[in-house]
Scaffold this motif. Structure first.
Motif, PDB file in Angstrom:
ATOM      1  N   ARG A   1       4.248   5.479 -12.359  1.00  0.00           N
ATOM      2  CA  ARG A   1       3.279   5.114 -11.321  1.00  0.00           C
ATOM      3  C   ARG A   1       2.882   6.342 -10.501  1.00  0.00           C
ATOM      4  NH1 ARG A   1      -0.410   1.191  -9.690  1.00  0.00           N
ATOM      5  NH2 ARG A   1      -0.387   0.918  -7.427  1.00  0.00           N
ATOM      6  N   SER A   2       3.860   7.189 -10.188  1.00  0.00           N
ATOM      7  CA  SER A   2       3.565   8.385  -9.381  1.00  0.00           C
ATOM      8  C   SER A   2       2.636   9.344 -10.124  1.00  0.00           C
ATOM      9  CB  SER A   2       4.867   9.104  -9.008  1.00  0.00           C
ATOM     10  OG  SER A   2       5.400   9.817 -10.106  1.00  0.00           O
ATOM     11  N   MET A   3       2.689   9.327 -11.458  1.00  0.00           N
ATOM     12  CA  MET A   3       1.845  10.214 -12.258  1.00  0.00           C
ATOM     13  C   MET A   3       0.430   9.664 -12.444  1.00  0.00           C
ATOM     14  SD  MET A   3       4.727  11.068 -15.141  1.00  0.00           S
ATOM     15  CE  MET A   3       3.625  11.928 -16.254  1.00  0.00           C
ATOM     16  N   GLU A   4       0.263   8.348 -12.220  1.00  0.00           N
ATOM     17  CA  GLU A   4      -1.029   7.708 -12.473  1.00  0.00           C
ATOM     18  C   GLU A   4      -1.835   7.461 -11.197  1.00  0.00           C
ATOM     19  OE1 GLU A   4       0.319   4.156 -14.303  1.00  0.00           O
ATOM     20  OE2 GLU A   4       0.881   5.122 -16.210  1.00  0.00           O
ATOM     21  N   ARG A   5      -1.157   7.248 -10.071  1.00  0.00           N
ATOM     22  CA  ARG A   5      -1.819   6.773  -8.856  1.00  0.00           C
ATOM     23  C   ARG A   5      -2.409   7.924  -8.048  1.00  0.00           C
ATOM     24  NH1 ARG A   5      -3.936   1.893  -7.360  1.00  0.00           N
ATOM     25  NH2 ARG A   5      -3.504   1.377  -5.182  1.00  0.00           N
ATOM     26  N   GLU A   6      -3.709   7.846  -7.776  1.00  0.00           N
ATOM     27  CA  GLU A   6      -4.405   8.826  -6.937  1.00  0.00           C
ATOM     28  C   GLU A   6      -4.361   8.363  -5.482  1.00  0.00           C
ATOM     29  OE1 GLU A   6      -6.240  11.633  -7.335  1.00  0.00           O
ATOM     30  OE2 GLU A   6      -6.333  11.888  -9.516  1.00  0.00           O
ATOM     31  N   VAL A   7      -3.902   9.217  -4.578  1.00  0.00           N
ATOM     32  CA  VAL A   7      -3.835   8.893  -3.150  1.00  0.00           C
ATOM     33  C   VAL A   7      -4.217  10.138  -2.348  1.00  0.00           C
ATOM     34  CG1 VAL A   7      -2.354   8.189  -1.241  1.00  0.00           C
ATOM     35  CG2 VAL A   7      -2.011   7.175  -3.490  1.00  0.00           C
ATOM     36  N   ARG A   8      -5.254  10.001  -1.502  1.00  0.00           N
ATOM     37  CA  ARG A   8      -5.646  11.075  -0.591  1.00  0.00           C
ATOM     38  C   ARG A   8      -5.794  12.428  -1.305  1.00  0.00           C
ATOM     39  NH1 ARG A   8      -5.503   9.527   4.695  1.00  0.00           N
ATOM     40  NH2 ARG A   8      -4.478   7.532   5.113  1.00  0.00           N
ATOM     41  N   GLY A   9      -6.589  12.419  -2.347  1.00  0.00           N
ATOM     42  CA  GLY A   9      -6.945  13.675  -2.998  1.00  0.00           C
ATOM     43  C   GLY A   9      -5.946  14.206  -4.000  1.00  0.00           C
ATOM     44  N   GLY A  10      -4.986  13.438  -4.371  1.00  0.00           N
ATOM     45  CA  GLY A  10      -4.029  13.925  -5.368  1.00  0.00           C
ATOM     46  C   GLY A  10      -3.156  12.811  -5.908  1.00  0.00           C
ATOM     47  N   LYS A  11      -2.471  13.092  -7.005  1.00  0.00           N
ATOM     48  CA  LYS A  11      -1.541  12.116  -7.580  1.00  0.00           C
ATOM     49  C   LYS A  11      -0.317  11.976  -6.671  1.00  0.00           C
ATOM     50  CE  LYS A  11      -3.814  11.282 -11.424  1.00  0.00           C
ATOM     51  NZ  LYS A  11      -3.450  11.877 -12.712  1.00  0.00           N
ATOM     52  N   LEU A  12       0.275  10.786  -6.690  1.00  0.00           N
ATOM     53  CA  LEU A  12       1.481  10.562  -5.890  1.00  0.00           C
ATOM     54  C   LEU A  12       2.579  11.568  -6.224  1.00  0.00           C
ATOM     55  CD1 LEU A  12       1.928   6.669  -5.753  1.00  0.00           C
ATOM     56  CD2 LEU A  12       1.613   8.206  -3.806  1.00  0.00           C
TER      57      LEU A  12
ATOM     58  N   THR B   1       2.502  14.565  -6.577  1.00  0.00           N
ATOM     59  CA  THR B   1       2.378  15.843  -5.869  1.00  0.00           C
ATOM     60  C   THR B   1       2.863  15.761  -4.424  1.00  0.00           C
ATOM     61  OG1 THR B   1       0.104  15.405  -5.102  1.00  0.00           O
ATOM     62  CG2 THR B   1       0.368  16.401  -7.291  1.00  0.00           C
ATOM     63  N   LYS B   2       3.164  14.563  -3.955  1.00  0.00           N
ATOM     64  CA  LYS B   2       3.577  14.380  -2.569  1.00  0.00           C
ATOM     65  C   LYS B   2       5.096  14.577  -2.447  1.00  0.00           C
ATOM     66  CE  LYS B   2      -0.680  12.946  -2.153  1.00  0.00           C
ATOM     67  NZ  LYS B   2      -1.742  13.859  -1.683  1.00  0.00           N
ATOM     68  N   GLN B   3       5.503  15.341  -1.448  1.00  0.00           N
ATOM     69  CA  GLN B   3       6.928  15.669  -1.331  1.00  0.00           C
ATOM     70  C   GLN B   3       7.782  14.433  -1.036  1.00  0.00           C
ATOM     71  OE1 GLN B   3       7.165  18.942   1.475  1.00  0.00           O
ATOM     72  NE2 GLN B   3       7.072  20.437  -0.178  1.00  0.00           N
TER      73      GLN B   3
ATOM     74  N   ASP C   1      14.162  -0.312  -4.306  1.00  0.00           N
ATOM     75  CA  ASP C   1      13.363  -0.261  -3.077  1.00  0.00           C
ATOM     76  C   ASP C   1      12.374   0.903  -3.111  1.00  0.00           C
ATOM     77  OD1 ASP C   1      13.083  -1.252  -0.175  1.00  0.00           O
ATOM     78  OD2 ASP C   1      13.406   0.902   0.080  1.00  0.00           O
ATOM     79  N   ARG C   2      12.826   2.059  -3.597  1.00  0.00           N
ATOM     80  CA  ARG C   2      11.914   3.212  -3.688  1.00  0.00           C
ATOM     81  C   ARG C   2      10.788   2.922  -4.691  1.00  0.00           C
ATOM     82  NH1 ARG C   2      17.048   6.185  -4.538  1.00  0.00           N
ATOM     83  NH2 ARG C   2      17.858   6.681  -2.464  1.00  0.00           N
ATOM     84  N   ALA C   3      11.158   2.281  -5.807  1.00  0.00           N
ATOM     85  CA  ALA C   3      10.141   1.964  -6.815  1.00  0.00           C
ATOM     86  C   ALA C   3       9.116   0.983  -6.258  1.00  0.00           C
ATOM     87  CB  ALA C   3      10.808   1.385  -8.062  1.00  0.00           C
ATOM     88  N   ILE C   4       9.575   0.014  -5.472  1.00  0.00           N
ATOM     89  CA  ILE C   4       8.645  -0.926  -4.835  1.00  0.00           C
ATOM     90  C   ILE C   4       7.709  -0.184  -3.888  1.00  0.00           C
ATOM     91  CG2 ILE C   4       8.506  -2.815  -3.138  1.00  0.00           C
ATOM     92  CD1 ILE C   4      11.058  -3.977  -4.431  1.00  0.00           C
ATOM     93  N   GLN C   5       8.260   0.734  -3.109  1.00  0.00           N
ATOM     94  CA  GLN C   5       7.453   1.480  -2.145  1.00  0.00           C
ATOM     95  C   GLN C   5       6.364   2.291  -2.840  1.00  0.00           C
ATOM     96  OE1 GLN C   5       8.123   0.752   0.873  1.00  0.00           O
ATOM     97  NE2 GLN C   5       6.881   2.169   2.091  1.00  0.00           N
ATOM     98  N   VAL C   6       6.687   2.890  -3.961  1.00  0.00           N
ATOM     99  CA  VAL C   6       5.709   3.685  -4.703  1.00  0.00           C
ATOM    100  C   VAL C   6       4.616   2.803  -5.299  1.00  0.00           C
ATOM    101  CG1 VAL C   6       5.421   5.146  -6.752  1.00  0.00           C
ATOM    102  CG2 VAL C   6       7.292   5.599  -5.166  1.00  0.00           C
ATOM    103  N   HIS C   7       4.977   1.570  -5.672  1.00  0.00           N
ATOM    104  CA  HIS C   7       3.987   0.649  -6.234  1.00  0.00           C
ATOM    105  C   HIS C   7       3.160  -0.062  -5.172  1.00  0.00           C
ATOM    106  CE1 HIS C   7       6.207   1.151 -10.006  1.00  0.00           C
ATOM    107  NE2 HIS C   7       5.171   0.593 -10.617  1.00  0.00           N
TER     108      HIS C   7
ATOM    109  N   ILE D   1       7.386  11.521  -2.318  1.00  0.00           N
ATOM    110  CA  ILE D   1       7.592  10.882  -3.618  1.00  0.00           C
ATOM    111  C   ILE D   1       8.530  11.716  -4.473  1.00  0.00           C
ATOM    112  CG2 ILE D   1       6.464   9.943  -5.666  1.00  0.00           C
ATOM    113  CD1 ILE D   1       5.861   8.536  -2.934  1.00  0.00           C
ATOM    114  N   GLN D   2       8.408  13.028  -4.410  1.00  0.00           N
ATOM    115  CA  GLN D   2       9.340  13.891  -5.130  1.00  0.00           C
ATOM    116  C   GLN D   2      10.775  13.664  -4.640  1.00  0.00           C
ATOM    117  OE1 GLN D   2       7.689  17.801  -4.514  1.00  0.00           O
ATOM    118  NE2 GLN D   2       5.965  17.446  -5.925  1.00  0.00           N
ATOM    119  N   GLY D   3      10.898  13.436  -3.330  1.00  0.00           N
ATOM    120  CA  GLY D   3      12.214  13.103  -2.780  1.00  0.00           C
ATOM    121  C   GLY D   3      12.731  11.782  -3.333  1.00  0.00           C
ATOM    122  N   PHE D   4      11.834  10.798  -3.446  1.00  0.00           N
ATOM    123  CA  PHE D   4      12.218   9.509  -4.041  1.00  0.00           C
ATOM    124  C   PHE D   4      12.754   9.707  -5.468  1.00  0.00           C
ATOM    125  CE2 PHE D   4       9.305   6.296  -1.601  1.00  0.00           C
ATOM    126  CZ  PHE D   4       9.963   6.606  -0.424  1.00  0.00           C
ATOM    127  N   ILE D   5      12.034  10.513  -6.248  1.00  0.00           N
ATOM    128  CA  ILE D   5      12.430  10.745  -7.639  1.00  0.00           C
ATOM    129  C   ILE D   5      13.806  11.407  -7.692  1.00  0.00           C
ATOM    130  CG2 ILE D   5      11.889  12.079  -9.724  1.00  0.00           C
ATOM    131  CD1 ILE D   5       8.888  11.637  -9.024  1.00  0.00           C
TER     132      ILE D   5
END
Length: 406
Positions: free
Chosen positions: A278-289, A291-293, A346-352, A295-299
């Motif tokens: 989902r993080s690789m597919e979803r575009e948010v505020r000018g970039g894929k999820l 790329t957001k720190q 919970d993190r996966a839900i938040q990303v979705h 989300i990287q922390g979640f991973i």
């Protein structure tokens, strides 16, 4: 799901994991939206087809010995297989592992007489009947098994059972229940281990009554409240010797806790997979999820949780297999893994976002399951107390805790 051979595992265990993943990937996950309606004839046909694939691959009933139609693979191989099965909530029944039947089968194998095995175990394995396990009570804390108040009193060649149980899973439609009873007068303090006995009760016995199906997370379930009122069964329905009920329950629950935790590892694995994709597919505020720190922390955090939970579960299984005392490890496992499971989902839900709590992903079901597991098989608080008592006993005896062993 991609499953590669694990260098530290023997070839047979790797073969089982890969063969299991092949069936889960090809036949179960793509059909999840069709497998839930058990009353639909088309669903029944599909389930039967998948079960035939499982049997053809030699993967049917990993918990049973070969002489009873199972795989006979032992505890460790079953544990490794279970993390693959857990990717889908539909896998276990399609591989012949249906709770509470599987636990009852294990108890009947160990404690049942030949007559009991012929009458109850064999038709249960063939799928001709279903069963339930009746232990938890509404008026006794589940964290204290000695507080059970359902009593069986000997009257000639019969046990007469009176009491009330709840969260008796699968009672509606079951042919028999295995009932945990007190078989001596209660002493007001919850009694001692030797006062518990497990007794087979056919559900068509007069006095056995399903009071209600209990809603879980607001949804009707097949966890039932059951009343036993002057239920009479032959003394020959007793499992094992009088007073062996507590040990039989521990035999069932100890291994079950490890399988539950390996199941959690498998669900975390799938939730992680869904989150990363989902993080690789979803575009948010000018970039894929991705790329957001945040989300990287979640991973990173979910990766750490999964690796830690998995290694801890495997180590506990190895200790059980070795014959050493696993009780402290099982309690530590039971506290840590469901909590890690809850965090990962919970993190996966938040990303979705909204999709995460919808029926479009399996995440909502995973989350409620993880939260429930912090209560099931003993609440976190009781396991923490047991860990501390066991550690303190070692130190009071003049030794130190050896983490190299347990």
């Amino acid at each position: 799901m991609q499953v590669s051979p694990v260098p530290t595992l023997d070839p047979e265990t790797n073969r089982i994991r890969e063969a299991t993943a092949n069936i889960v990937n090809r036949y179960i996950i793509p059909n999840e939206d069709r497998l839930g309606d058990y009353r639909n004839p088309e669903t029944q046909r599909l389930r039967h087809e998948i079960q035939e694939h499982v049997k053809a691959a030699g993967l049917w009933a990993p918990h049973l010995p070969k002489e009873y139609g199972g795989m006979g693979i032992g505890f460790m191989k079953h544990a490794y297989m279970n993390e693959i099965l857990a990717w889908s909530p539909y896998s276990n029944p399609l591989f012949g592992v249906v709770a509470p039947d599987s636990g009852n089968q294990t108890i009947l194998l160990k404690y049942g007489t030949e007559e009991q095995k012929k009458k109850w175990l064999e038709p249960l394995i063939r799928g001709e009947i279903r069963s339930c396990f009746s232990m938890t009570e509404p008026d006794a804390p589940g964290s204290d098994p000695y507080a059970i108040q359902t009593r069986a009193v000997r009257d000639g060649d019969e046990w007469v059972i009176n009491g009330r149980k709840w969260f008796t899973t699968g009672a509606d439609g079951a042919a028999f229940a295995i009932v945990m009873c007190r078989t001596e007068e209660p002493d007001g303090q919850g009694g001692q281990k030797e006062k518990m006995t497990q007794i087979i009760v056919p559900t068509d016995t007069p006095g056995f009554r399903i009071v209600r199906k209990i809603k879980v997370w607001g949804i009707e379930s097949n966890h039932c409240e059951v009343e036993y009122r002057n239920v009479r069964v032959p003394v020959t329905n007793q499992l094992g010797r009088t007073g062996s009920g507590h040990q039989a329950a521990q035999d069932r629950l100890g291994a079950g806790r490890v399988f539950h935790c390996m199941n959690s590892v498998g669900q975390m694995w799938r939730a992680f997979d869904l989150m990363v994709r989902r993080s690789m597919e979803r575009e948010v505020r000018g970039g894929k999820l991705e790329t957001k720190q945040f989300i990287q922390g979640f991973i990173a955090d979910s990766y750490i949780d999964i690796v830690t939970a998995r290694l801890m579960t495997i180590h506990t299984a190895e200790v059980i297999d070795s014959g050493l005392d696993p009780r402290t490890l099982i309690s530590a496992l039971k506290v840590y893994v469901p909590a890690a499971h809850e965090r990962v989902v919970d993190r996966a839900i938040q990303v979705h976002g909204a999709m995460g709590v919808s029926g479009d992903t399996p995440l909502a079901g995973m989350y409620t399951g993880a939260r429930t597991l912090r209560i099931a098989d003993g609440p976190d608080e009781v396991h923490r107390i047991l860990i501390a008592k066991n550690v303190l006993k070692v130190y009071h005896d003049g030794a130190s805790w050896d983490f190299g062993v347990a």
